[in-house]
Design an enzyme around this catalytic site. Structure first.
Site, mmCIF file in Angstrom:
data_model
loop_
_atom_site.group_PDB
_atom_site.id
_atom_site.type_symbol
_atom_site.label_atom_id
_atom_site.label_comp_id
_atom_site.label_asym_id
_atom_site.label_seq_id
_atom_site.Cartn_x
_atom_site.Cartn_y
_atom_site.Cartn_z
ATOM 1 C CB CYS A 144 -0.942 0.005 1.197
ATOM 2 S SG CYS A 144 -2.156 -1.325 1.168
ATOM 3 C CG HIS A 145 0.745 3.802 2.077
ATOM 4 N ND1 HIS A 145 -0.250 3.174 2.772
ATOM 5 C CD2 HIS A 145 0.153 4.740 1.300
ATOM 6 C CE1 HIS A 145 -1.420 3.726 2.433
ATOM 7 N NE2 HIS A 145 -1.209 4.659 1.551
#
Length: 180
Positions: A144-145
């Site tokens: 995701c990040h």
């Protein structure tokens, strides 16, 4: 008008008052009982409060995914090489300093149990299944990040503020753990 008193000095009215207060108390208790019992956790919640896992089939270097309280749980058997590498990392290099010994249990230093939830925004990191991206440090990678965790589940790079959470667990035998 003279009051009727019994031999022990109790009036008939006193008896009626005591009986009425007693009946009201019993009625109140009977009314409150269902209200209090409905606040107890339901059977499905109690069933999910702990999870028992057989870890006998996990080979060194392999991990399994399970579910604990509706969240992913990673159980990994570390290799001797991974244990040596993680023990060699200086605590000063870690954002959330924890040793591998603090994250595992005595007598089972090769078994790492962590929640499979990134501590940044709650995504599920990759690395527990065969062939998944393990990140720059050979542990877990959150797509995701971009948080990178080492094989001890410690944050090494990216926006995650803390290590992967180690839930409360206990070994019920050499091959079975109970989480929760």
């Amino acid at each position: 008008m003279a009051e009727e008193r019994g031999e022990d000095g109790v009036r008939r009215r006193d008896f009626i008052n005591i009986a009425a207060v007693g009946a009201a108390g019993v009625g109140g208790a009977v009314t409150l009982l269902p209200l209090i019992s409905q606040m107890a956790p339901s059977k499905d919640v109690l069933a999910e409060s702990s999870t028992e896992l057989d870890i006998s089939a996990i080979e060194p270097g392999q991990a399994i995914k399970a579910i604990f309280r509706k969240q992913p749980l990673f159980v990994k058997r570390l290799t001797e090489e991974e244990i040596s590498e993680e023990n060699a990392v200086p605590l000063g290099d870690l954002r959330d300093p924890q040793t591998l010994d603090e994250r595992t249990q005595e007598g089972h230093r090769d078994i790492l149990v962590t929640m499979g939830v990134c501590t940044h925004l709650g995504c599920v990191p990759l690395g527990a299944a065969e062939g998944e991206v393990k990140g720059e440090y050979g542990g877990y990678f959150c797509p995701c990040h971009g948080s990178h965790y080492d094989s001890a589940g410690r944050i090494r790079k990216g926006p995650a503020p803390t290590n992967l959470e180690v839930p409360e667990y206990a070994f019920t035998s050499d091959t079975v753990i109970q989480v929760g």
